[in-house]
Write an enzyme that holds these catalytic residues in place. Structure first.
Site, PDB file in Angstrom:
ATOM      1  N   SER A  78       7.682  29.973  23.823  1.00  0.00           N
ATOM      2  CA  SER A  78       7.151  29.119  22.755  1.00  0.00           C
ATOM      3  C   SER A  78       7.227  29.680  21.340  1.00  0.00           C
ATOM      4  O   SER A  78       7.003  28.945  20.384  1.00  0.00           O
ATOM      5  CB  SER A  78       5.705  28.732  23.056  1.00  0.00           C
ATOM      6  OG  SER A  78       5.675  27.737  24.044  1.00  0.00           O
ATOM      7  N   LYS A 109      -0.700  29.118  14.282  1.00  0.00           N
ATOM      8  CA  LYS A 109      -0.671  28.075  15.306  1.00  0.00           C
ATOM      9  C   LYS A 109      -2.100  27.660  15.637  1.00  0.00           C
ATOM     10  O   LYS A 109      -3.000  28.510  15.695  1.00  0.00           O
ATOM     11  CB  LYS A 109       0.039  28.636  16.549  1.00  0.00           C
ATOM     12  CG  LYS A 109       0.357  27.594  17.616  1.00  0.00           C
ATOM     13  CD  LYS A 109       1.132  28.248  18.769  1.00  0.00           C
ATOM     14  CE  LYS A 109       1.514  27.265  19.845  1.00  0.00           C
ATOM     15  NZ  LYS A 109       2.295  27.908  20.932  1.00  0.00           N
ATOM     16  N   SER A 113       6.513  25.594  22.097  1.00  0.00           N
ATOM     17  CA  SER A 113       5.392  24.814  21.579  1.00  0.00           C
ATOM     18  C   SER A 113       4.956  25.243  20.178  1.00  0.00           C
ATOM     19  O   SER A 113       4.233  24.490  19.528  1.00  0.00           O
ATOM     20  CB  SER A 113       4.201  24.961  22.534  1.00  0.00           C
ATOM     21  OG  SER A 113       3.741  26.307  22.552  1.00  0.00           O
TER      22      SER A 113
END
Lengths: 500, 554
Positions: free
Chosen positions: B178, B79, B154
């Protein structure tokens, strides 16, 4: 700087000044201090960067102290130990479950735009310091002490119209000591600061130099009519870089506030900046436009759980402080209070003195040498006690040879100057330069004979009954021997020759 | 050999035996990325030059016997809020579009030591604020199962990359769900470790007291192997817990909080505590805290081993979770999991979480408060974008931040600034901290009875991309409606973050198998297993057991 300084004109007419002066005595000044002390740790409070002063710009930095994304603070244990030590030395309660909070404000010297400080649970609370005043001892309350990080430094380039930031100082540990509003005049303030400074130096946690910024003082001051129990509106004064500036600013600000009140105006709660050259202060910002710091518990650090053993160990390791040393010098060394006070003002001096006193076995003589010679040389050379480099034994040796009459005091002082400056071995030096007393009878006899031959008329005066003639002749012999003649022997041989 | 269909563990075995080279593995995955990513938009940045340099380095390391471990040579996606030295790290924000970190996050160091190959940085909601991966300055990521849907967020980029077969493994970050929610929406496994298990050093902070990096993979075993590598003590993160302390459970809060009428206490003044780790440790005997996962995985993944693992385990289901606002299909699938576990010998029962309705507001107050402060450093002074045409310092700050931050980031900064402001702090932030304590008390009480709690991950399956929503009702068009709906959809995941619990999302509906994907198929559904603090391996074990039973059921 970016706070939009308002250039406030100080009202200064002779008549008003006079009328204010006449009613100064009817007001009482109330002062509380916020003192920032920069700690002498090797590394910063939340990272392992070097804290030393004077590195190349941004050379003592890392992701943590430059506020890089993802970097996290880790508390330096030394900082906690130093804070506890100062807390113990000032009779504070140590908060065993203290924690850090974030103080949020935007400014480029503050890389995260929040400062990690302590608000809700500071490490030390409810302490005090005892100071000496003209009316005897007085206890000044300490409200709290907290640990926090310092900011970087801005460098403004007027020509380029640019500002640069140096983060070397960012993250240097500070302790903020917040006093109660217990001081009433500049003298008390200076006494409090001197005491605090002395304690820090004894603990070796900071050198507390105002000029270099390792001690920074903000003065909170208000005035009220004598006898009133309510505090007046206070102002906070910043930019005080010397004890002289603090004294000037306090006197000036007290008068300014009294003048306002006497003229029927109000004191505004505000932060002011002292200009020591113009001897005036300027409003920096009023509390109405004060920032909301949005304090909240720092989630990147955990609450501390200080163990009793840690606090006990720090307490036990506390040094003998100046007050205790002074008492001991008076009691054990039989030194006058004046000597004891001077010798204990610096821990380094006190330790030097004690070593010399022990080596020469005569504290009073050692004290005389320190107060007379060491202090004079420090002043002449503009040195600080920590710059002293001579070996204590050398001074003890000098004191001993003087006591033994092997050198006269004048020469001994000259030798000590050399010892003080370049730490030469004094006995070798005396021999090499022929500064020791001459007690060799032959040499003295020769000098006496020469003087008697040269000063026939004085010899006649001597026989004529003039007592002073003898002294003159002794002086001449000593002169001829460049002061190195053993005075007892010179007297003896001269008298012998004259009486023959 | 079919590189793309191997588990990460199988792939590594083949790489270490020399049957497959690191380059072959990376090439295979790169070709998938090149084929699919223009539609799915998973990666923000792939630095091929650095990648192939790393491939050579790892291959040389393998050849010289430098590495030992289960995932040597395996490609992984990360990420884009995890700092990678020399490689752009954007957090999905325009603010950091050109930011290149000078250091590696702790987890990146761990991956490098373990011989994994970082393929690239994945898309995300800006600064991890969102649950759809639509709030990215680099465009929305799409759900590989159905590109008309969001992948969740996310960590949507990381979950989508695994689901699309672009990588066998990925790292995400989980502050309020997330990792788990996008894993659920994409049909893969996502694990949020206990707070303090994995170092946050180098993870760009959203809410410091809740952020945790977590692994995403195709099955529980791969995810566990990755967790083994990234977890551990790191002295650079003060909230990271030493291994020897993990066997003990931290009791957060004050005994005073735990009385009969817990709701009344919301009004009382209760001493505040963060969900930190410094409280007195209370020694509670906890089994399965260390690598107990070994057992079930080495037992040849047998049904028998799974049953042994689940037999007699006590499992709680919060009854409030299934009352309102949950999609019927999701509800049925999650409850079916409970039945499955029961059949295997677990004791399953409903219990009540009275503070349920406070969980989302408490979470958003604390998360936004911390975020507003954490994001102050993005000011245009040191890095990130700086606006031109400013005439003073304040203007520079304002213009740079206005330009650099997206709408959702601004909204959360405003919310967070408000709840921390003088005069509101006590009513909002401080109160939220107190409620957080109470919530943890309530969950801790449940964990005295249950080995784990089972719950949905999200109330619905992956919704359609906002840009594709045609039937926006008048109600939805009102400003703020969507935002509130979005925040409320975090209801099942945020409690684990508020309390620091480990939680794993495992597919329980349509398992993601790209070969089987069709437009008509249902979107994936995940089930969540939640354990008490540092019971990470215990819930991983149960998840693995469930995965085996589920496999057999098909």
């Amino acid at each position: 700087m970016f706070d939009g300084n308002v250039n406030e004109k100080v009202i200064k007419t002779d008549i008003e000044t006079e009328s204010v002066d006449s009613c100064l005595d009817t007001y009482e000044t109330v002062i509380g201090l916020e003192v920032h002390i920069e700690l002498a740790t090797k590394t910063k409070i939340f990272c392992s960067c070097d804290t030393s002063f004077g590195g190349a710009v941004n050379s003592h930095t890392c992701p943590v102290c430059t506020g890089m994304p993802g970097a996290l603070p880790v508390l330096n244990k030394k900082v906690v130990e130093y804070a506890i030590a100062l807390g113990c030395a000032t009779n504070c309660e140590i908060n065993k479950h203290c924690r850090f909070d974030r103080k949020n404000y935007f400014y480029p010297d503050n890389p995260q735009n929040y400062q990690i400080s302590q608000l809700y649970a500071p490490i030390c609370v409810n302490g005090n310091l005892v100071i000496e005043t003209e009316d005897g001892e007085k206890t000044i309350g300490i409200h709290e002490m907290h640990m926090e990080e310092d900011a970087g430094k801005l460098i403004h380039d007027e020509q380029e119209n640019m500002s640069y930031v140096d983060y070397n100082r960012s993250g240097v540990p500070l302790i903020e000591v917040v006093s109660e509003p217990d001081m009433r005049n500049a003298k008390e303030v200076i006494a409090y600061l001197e005491k605090l400074k002395m304690i820090c130096q004894y603990l070796e946690i900071s050198d507390c130099k105002l000029q270099e910024g390792s001690m920074r003082v903000d003065v909170n001051l208000s005035v009220r009519k004598c006898g009133s129990k309510r505090y007046g509106t206070r102002t906070e004064m910043k930019n005080l870089n010397s004890f002289r500036a603090i004294t000037n600013a306090i006197e000036n600000e007290a008068k300014r506030q009294i003048r306002l009140l006497e003229n029927g105006e109000e004191v505004i709660l505000e932060t002011r900046r002292w200009d020591d050259i113009k001897m005036e202060s300027y409003s920096m910002r009023s509390k109405e436009e004060a920032k909301d710091y949005r304090y909240f518990p720092e989630p990147d650090l955990v609450e501390l759980a200080l163990e009793d053993s840690l606090i006990d160990n720090i307490k036990e390791a506390q040094p003998e402080f100046a007050d205790e040393k002074r008492e001991r010098y008076i009691k054990d060394f039989e030194l006058p209070e004046y000597d004891a006070k001077l010798l204990t003002e610096s821990k380094i001096i006190a330790e030097y003195f004690e070593e010399v006193a022990a080596l020469c076995g005569n504290p009073k003589k050692a004290s005389n040498w320190f107060i007379g010679e060491v202090f004079r040389l420090l002043k002449d050379e503009q040195m600080e006690p920590e710059d002293i480099k001579f070996t204590p034994k050398y001074l003890a040796d000098i004191i001993n040879v003087v006591s033994e009459g092997k050198i006269n005091l004048g020469n001994a002082k000259a030798v000590f100057e050399e010892v003080f400056r370049s730490n030469v071995e004094p006995l070798e030096y005396m021999k090499k330069h022929g500064l020791m007393m001459v007690s060799d009878t032959g040499a003295i006899e020769a000098a006496v004979n020469e003087v008697l031959a040269e000063c026939a008329n004085v010899v006649e005066d001597y026989y004529g009954g003039k007592d002073r003639a003898f002294g003159y002749l002794v002086g001449q012999v000593m002169k001829k021997m460049r002061g190195k003649g053993d005075p007892g022997k010179v007297n003896e041989i001269l008298r012998e020759k004259l009486e023959r | 050999m079919d590189i793309l269909n191997m588990s990460a563990l199988e792939l590594s075995k083949n790489i270490q035996s020399g049957a497959i080279s690191v380059k072959e593995a990376v090439d295979a995955y790169i070709s998938v990325i090149e084929e699919k990513d223009k539609d799915i938009n998973t990666f923000i940045n792939i630095d091929k030059e650095a990648l192939y340099k790393r491939v050579d380095e790892v291959q040389a390391g393998i050849d010289s016997g430098k590495y030992a471990g289960k995932l040597v040579g395996v490609p992984i996606a990360i990420k884009d809020n995890i700092c990678t030295k020399g490689i752009r790290t954007t957090c999905g924000s325009k603010m950091l579009e050109n930011f290149v970190p000078t250091y590696n996050a702790f987890v990146v160091e761990k991956l490098e030591e373990a011989g994994l190959v970082i393929i690239g940085k994945t898309n995300m909601d800006e600064f991890a604020f969102g649950c759809t991966t639509e709030h990215s300055a680099f465009g929305a990521t799409k759900n590989p199962v159905n590109t008309e849907c969001v992948p969740g967020g996310s960590s949507g980029g990381s979950a989508a990359a695994v689901a699309a077969g672009m990588v066998p493994l990925a790292l995400g970050s989980d502050t309020g769900g997330s990792v788990r929610q996008p894993a659920s929406h994409c049909g893969v496994v996502g694990f949020k470790p206990s707070y303090g298990s994995v170092s946050r050093y180098g993870l760009v902070a959203f809410a410091s007291s809740m952020d945790q990096i977590g692994p995403i993979g195709r099955n529980v075993e791969d995810v566990t192997a990755l967790f083994d590598i990234i977890q551990g003590y790191d002295c650079k993160d003060s909230t990271c817990v030493k291994l020897e302390h993990r066997k003990k459970i931290n009791v957060v809060g004050n005994e005073k909080c735990c009385d009969e009428n817990i709701l009344d206490e919301l009004k009382e003044d209760i001493s505040v505590d963060l969900c930190g780790n410094s409280k007195e440790d209370i020694d509670i005997d906890v089994d399965n805290t260390t690598n107990a996962s070994e057992k079930i995985f080495t037992d040849k993944k047998s049904i028998e081993a799974a049953r042994v693992n689940l037999n007699g385990k006590k499992i709680g289901i919060p009854e409030e979770y299934f009352k309102d606002g949950i999609d019927e299909e999701v509800k049925n699938k999650v409850l079916a999991v409970a039945d499955e576990l029961k059949k295997a010998g677990a004791e399953v029962e409903y219990f009540s979480l009275k503070l349920w309705e406070y969980v989302v507001p408490t979470y958003y107050i604390i998360a936004c408060g911390e975020a507003s402060s954490n994001l102050e450093r993005f000011d245009g002074v040191k890095y990130g974008i700086r606006s031109e045409n400013y005439s003073n310092l304040d203007e520079m700050y304002k213009l740079s931040r206005t330009k650099g931050f997206g709408e959702e980031v601004k909204r959360r900064i405003m919310l967070g600034t408000f709840v921390l402001s003088e005069g509101y702090y006590d009513d909002y932030y401080l109160k939220a901290l107190k409620v957080r304590n109470l919530i943890k008390k309530e969950f801790d009480a449940a964990f005295e009875k249950y080995d784990m709690i089972i719950s949905p991950v999200a109330p619905t399956t992956a919704p359609k991309l906002r840009s594709l929503e045609e039937d926006l009702s008048e109600e939805i068009k009102q400003p703020g409606f969507d935002t509130l709906k979005m925040y409320m959809s975090d209801v099942y995941t945020v409690a684990s973050n508020l309390c620091g619990y480990p939680a794993i999302s495992v597919p329980c509906g349509s398992e993601c198998n790209m070969a089987k994907v069709s437009k008509e198929m249902n979107m994936p559904v995940g089930v969540q297993f939640i354990g008490k603090a540092f019971d990470d391996y215990k819930i991983i074990n149960m998840a693995a057991a469930y995965e085996i039973l589920r496999g057999e059921g098909e």
